[in-house]
Write a protein that holds these residues in place. Structure first.
Motif, short mmCIF file in Angstrom:
data_model
loop_
_atom_site.label_atom_id
_atom_site.label_comp_id
_atom_site.label_asym_id
_atom_site.label_seq_id
_atom_site.Cartn_x
_atom_site.Cartn_y
_atom_site.Cartn_z
N PHE A 71 -5.99 8.44 -11.79
CA PHE A 71 -4.72 9.06 -12.11
C PHE A 71 -3.87 8.21 -13.05
CE2 PHE A 71 -4.32 6.84 -8.08
CZ PHE A 71 -3.29 5.96 -8.34
N VAL A 72 -4.25 6.98 -13.23
CA VAL A 72 -3.40 6.15 -14.06
C VAL A 72 -4.23 5.48 -15.14
CG1 VAL A 72 -3.55 4.16 -12.53
CG2 VAL A 72 -1.62 4.36 -14.07
N THR B 276 -1.75 -3.05 -6.30
CA THR B 276 -1.68 -2.10 -5.18
C THR B 276 -2.18 -2.70 -3.88
OG1 THR B 276 -3.86 -1.27 -5.78
CG2 THR B 276 -1.97 -0.05 -6.64
N GLY B 277 -2.67 -3.94 -3.93
CA GLY B 277 -3.18 -4.58 -2.73
C GLY B 277 -4.56 -4.10 -2.32
N GLU C 96 2.42 8.48 -3.96
CA GLU C 96 1.19 9.30 -3.96
C GLU C 96 0.31 8.98 -5.17
OE1 GLU C 96 1.87 13.35 -2.95
OE2 GLU C 96 2.94 12.81 -1.12
N ASP C 97 0.43 9.74 -6.24
CA ASP C 97 -0.49 9.52 -7.35
C ASP C 97 0.15 8.75 -8.49
OD1 ASP C 97 1.23 11.45 -8.12
OD2 ASP C 97 -0.29 12.74 -9.06
N GLU D 247 0.82 -1.22 0.00
CA GLU D 247 0.00 0.00 0.00
C GLU D 247 0.86 1.26 0.00
OE1 GLU D 247 -0.54 -2.55 2.13
OE2 GLU D 247 -2.68 -3.05 2.21
N LEU E 117 1.99 5.06 -9.71
CA LEU E 117 2.38 3.69 -9.38
C LEU E 117 3.89 3.56 -9.41
CD1 LEU E 117 -0.06 1.40 -11.45
CD2 LEU E 117 -0.15 1.96 -9.02
#
Lengths: 194, 739
Positions: free
Chosen positions: B10-11, B26-27, A124-125, A119, A127
């Motif tokens: 955002f992605v 991201t879990g 932040e924004d 996590e 990956l």
């Protein structure tokens, strides 16, 4: 009715038991008697730990593993339980920047340390490149071993073990994937490796 | 719900990435034990310490003293389960092990008590203090010892006669033994059970079919199915272990009833060996005859597999023998062998995976007698026109193309026709191949679409996605049929409140749900055309094929100027959400054609003369899975199945303890499946031709054919390297040594 006995009591009792061990039948009978009223109390320990750059001051059961602290107490369920015995790698997190099996780490052992879980890997924004690579290379199927694979993969790159496919495979073999998504896992690491 | 709870705006995921990919890396994706439920407590199962007998009494006083313990369920102290209320009901419940409803012990590790406590630590510690006294009985856990005394019976109709080929000039007669394997998905089975009212149940459960779970517990607890919500949005693998409903799920529900609180129960890894099935140990005998031209004249295939003392589980090992080749003379027989172990269940390529190993080994063996290339021998004998069992023509069968393509990919021409001809120092190189086939099925499935004014749609089904890419394929299909951008297509699945779908197993998942997604996508077009017709008459009686959808509106295929925007439709019709639902399933085509998926597996490996080490250098899998809907996910599934096959061939063995009953080495240090370094990079290719009859997308399943044949390809390569024919799996170094 809960019985109140300390560890000291147990140690004393143990030495008494040892003395009785010379007389097997009697010792066994005595042991049975002691065992039947000996149930230790739960102990809790205050703990300060930084997880994903956030400081937690908590009380943890002394028996609690870092894995169960994350999953059950803090609801950071990205870290997975795959065996609870240090045999599968699904619970891999970073402690002070190094990969560690959180199921073999008692919560008490990370007091004052920096823990990073899946996590906390994204910035932040954005990956982490390894997360992005796992998506692009389809480095997973069911996704359950994936957080552990990614935490190990990041460490694998940091450790400099990405010289060849064989080296990557060797240094990623502590992270089991029953779906067998090893093709994509290796490709993801190759993509991120310098 | 689910994938889109916390949007990652955002992605931009790559166009061919999985729909849920970002939640997995991201879990954030929630597997069954990971939901936050208020006031939850924990349950831990206690297993029997003896392999057979009955429970005489319990000593629970120590366990009950542990702080935090709420209650302990046993067969003497439990909430009422109406469907298991008496012996007759237990018999008709078809639940398998009547956990906490019997004093009988059928196997070591059988759950006899369930400790419920405030925390996992409390429950685990208290469970270790539960004691039971038993009346013990004699037991049998060793399949190899027990099987000899069990008589065989025919499976299916005999073709031709055994006499027709008893004098065949080339013959193989051999026995094959395979140890039991365990599924071991990385996520251990877990259930959170919450009674939200006295007759309403919410389950977060790991399984491969939410409707199956719903039906089972509606029956056992005598409540309507709609009162049970089963949530399984993320499933950490299954491989068949989630196709049945197992005692631990019932245990969690009973516990929640008993303490009137939500209860979480996650199996331990050792419990995964006893609680959720396994591929049973097997014995097989094959007699195979061929003439000098390499025509296979006949086969006798006999098999036995282990089962439990309380249920008969027949693997169907000889089914595949009746499927692939033109055997004019064929006889198959089987039997089950009852042991003091838990009941086995379907595991990836059930039956066929086991049977295929024996038959494909025997065919390889006879090819050396014939001095004929095993590729050529197979091409000569594969039943390419019709299903030899039913006589129906294949809808499509491209197995021969798989073989030709695979042979080219592995450079089969480099294989030496005789064993031990490619030795370098201590290492000898060998090549092997084998084929696999699976009856391609399809079930009735439903899907729904919710569309909003902004042109975004959500496609929904109850079907799970156990890692195969179901959600991604649904998105791809909905995109192909509607024309709406993938970024505007969301997927919701794995929830029993969504439109019903079959369990995800037997390579039926995509074949079943794809038809429903096509149907509902077409229905959406139809509905939108009806709305558009109020603005523009050209849409009256328009067919779905006439219509094109975009992210902003509807247009006519042939006349783009007839564009009607969603905004205008929504405003005029005062719509909020447009909802459509459709079902789709197999029909008359099933009487006209036979359907199969198939694959050819090739292996190049080297064997060390001094250590017995087998190192796989290259593996190739080429499959006919019809149209490939999601290329990356499909290739991943094939290569992953090959990795599973490596485990079956070389590593996996559930070891029984004939002295004390039960198992030894029951954890992931004792039970080995392939780690990253055990597998090479697997090369995968597809034929990719759609099957025009199986379902509207033309896609056939891949889950089973990915593994069926892999073990034989490996053992055949070991023979090519060493001249040693190994017929017992797993082929561990001790078996390889001595050539």
């Amino acid at each position: 009715m809960k019985q109140e006995h300390s560890r000291r009591f147990f140690l004393k009792t143990s030495s008494v038991l040892a003395a009785f061990a010379m007389i097997p039948r009697t010792a066994k009978a005595f042991y049975e008697e002691v065992k039947n009223f000996f149930v230790p109390n739960k102990e809790v320990l205050p703990l300060t730990v930084s997880i994903n750059k956030k400081k937690y001051s908590i009380k943890a059961d002394t028996r609690t593993t870092l894995l169960d602290l994350l999953r059950e107490d803090l609801h950071l369920t990205g870290t997975k339980k795959g065996c609870d015995h240090g045999q599968c790698g699904a619970c891999t997190v970073h402690v002070n920047g190094e990969r560690v099996l959180s199921c073999l780490t008692l919560a008490a052992m990370v007091s004052g340390k920096e823990v990073t879980t899946i996590e906390g890997l994204a910035n932040e924004d954005k990956l982490h490149p390894m997360q992005q690579a796992f998506i692009e290379c389809d480095g997973f199927q069911c996704g359950y071993c994936t957080p552990g694979q990614i935490m190990s993969a990041v460490a694998c790159v940091n450790e400099g073990h990405t010289g060849s496919v064989a080296e990557i495979k060797e240094f990623m073999s502590g992270n089991l994937c029953r779906c067998g998504a090893y093709n994509g896992i290796v490709q993801s690491i190759q993509k991120v490796a310098p | 719900m689910g994938f889109f709870d916390e949007p990652y705006d955002f992605v931009a995921p790559p166009d061919d990435g999985r729909v849920e990919g970002i939640y997995k890396v991201t879990g954030k994706g929630k597997y069954s034990a990971e939901y936050k439920v208020d006031n939850i407590c924990y349950a831990v199962m206690v297993g029997s310490t003896v392999a057979a007998g009955s429970i005489k009494s319990f000593n629970l006083s120590n366990a009950k003293q542990v702080a935090g313990v709420l209650d302990i369920i046993t067969h003497q102290h439990k909430p009422v389960v109406p469907g298991l209320a008496d012996e007759a009901k237990i018999a008709s419940a078809r639940f398998g092990l009547p956990v906490f409803h019997t004093d009988k012990i059928y196997f070591k590790g059988q759950p006899i008590a369930l400790v419920i406590a405030e925390t996992l630590e409390d429950a685990t510690y208290a469970a270790s203090l539960v004691e039971a006294q038993y009346d013990t009985e004699s037991f049998a856990v060793d399949f190899d010892k027990a099987q000899a005394a069990v008589a065989l019976t025919a499976t299916g109709k005999e073709r031709g006669t055994m006499d027709a080929w008893s004098n065949a000039p080339f013959k193989v007669e051999a026995e094959y033994n395979i140890k039991a394997e365990v599924h071991h998905p990385m996520e251990m089975h877990a259930t959170i059970a919450e009674w939200t009212a006295t007759d309403k149940l919410k389950l977060y459960d790991k399984n491969q079919g939410v409707n199956n779970v719903q039906r089972t517990f509606a029956r056992l607890f005598a409540i309507p199915e709609k009162n049970i919500e089963v949530i399984s949005e993320y499933v950490g693998g299954g491989f068949g272990s989630g196709l049945r409903i197992w005692p631990h799920a019932l245990a969690a529900i009973m516990a929640a009833k008993q303490v009137n609180r939500p209860v979480k129960l996650m199996l331990t890894r050792p419990q995964m060996f006893y609680s959720v099935g396994y591929r049973p140990a097997s014995w097989q005998k094959v007699q195979l005859g061929a003439n000098a031209e390499g025509k296979l004249l006949g086969i006798l295939h006999q098999s036995k597999n282990g089962t439990s003392k309380y249920e008969n589980f027949n693997e169907g090992i000889t089914r595949v023998t009746r499927l692939i080749y033109n055997f004019e003379n064929l006889k198959t027989e089987a039997a089950v062998v009852a042991l003091n172990l838990s009941t086995p269940t379907w595991m990836r390529g059930p039956g066929d995976c086991t049977g295929d190993f024996a038959v494909e080994s025997a065919i390889d063996e006879i090819s050396y007698q014939l001095k004929m290339d095993p590729v050529a021998l197979r091409l000569k004998n594969i039943a390419t026109e019709k299903n030899p069992e039913t006589g129906l023509p294949w809808s499509t069968n491209f197995l021969n193309e798989c073989i030709a393509k695979g042979a080219a990919m592995i450079n089969w021409q480099d294989r030496k026709p005789l064993p031990m001809q490619d030795i370098n120092g201590d290492w000898s190189t060998g090549y092997g191949m084998a084929v696999g086939m699976w009856n391609a099925g399809r079930g009735n499935a439903s899907a729904a679409i919710e569309m909003k004014k902004d042109g975004s749609i959500t496609v929904q089904t109850a079907m799970t996605d156990i890692g195969t890419g179901t959600g991604t394929s649904m998105q791809n299909i909905a995109h192909d049929v509607t024309g709406i951008s993938k970024t505007k297509i969301k997927i919701e699945l794995g929830n029993s409140n969504l439109p019903a779908a079959p369990s995800q197993g037997g390579s039926n998942g995509l074949s079943s749900i794809s038809g429903a997604v096509v149907a509902v996508s077409n229905l959406l077009k139809q509905k939108l055309a009806e709305y558009a017709a109020t603005e523009n008459e050209v849409y009256k009686n328009a067919k779905p094929t006439d219509i094109l959808l975009s992210d902003t509106g509807i247009s006519f295929q042939t006349a783009n100027n007839q564009f009607v925007s969603y905004t205008s439709i929504w405003d005029k019709s005062k719509l909020t959400v447009l909802e459509v639902e459709a079902s789709s399933g197999p029909g008359a085509e099933r009487q006209q054609y036979s359907f199969c998926s198939s694959a050819a597996h090739f292996c190049k490996l080297k064997v060390n003369r001094k250590t017995g080490k087998v190192k796989i250098e290259k593996m190739v899998a080429v499959a006919d899975g019809g149209k490939i809907v999601s290329e990356k996910a499909a290739a991943n599934q094939m290569s992953g199945a090959a990795v599973g096959g490596i485990g079956m061939a070389l590593l996996e063995e559930m070891t029984t303890d004939e002295r004390l009953g039960g198992l030894v080495g029951d954890d992931l240090a004792g039970y080995h499946f392939a780690v990253n370094a055990d597998a090479p990079i697997i090369d995968v290719a597809f034929i990719g031709k759609p099957d025009p009859n199986i379902n509207p997308t033309g896609s056939k399943g891949l889950g089973e054919v990915g593994i069926i044949g892999v073990a034989a390809a490996i053992s055949n390569a070991i023979y090519n390297a060493t001249g040693k024919r190994l017929r017992d799996l797993p082929i561990t170094p001790d078996k390889v040594l001595g050539w």
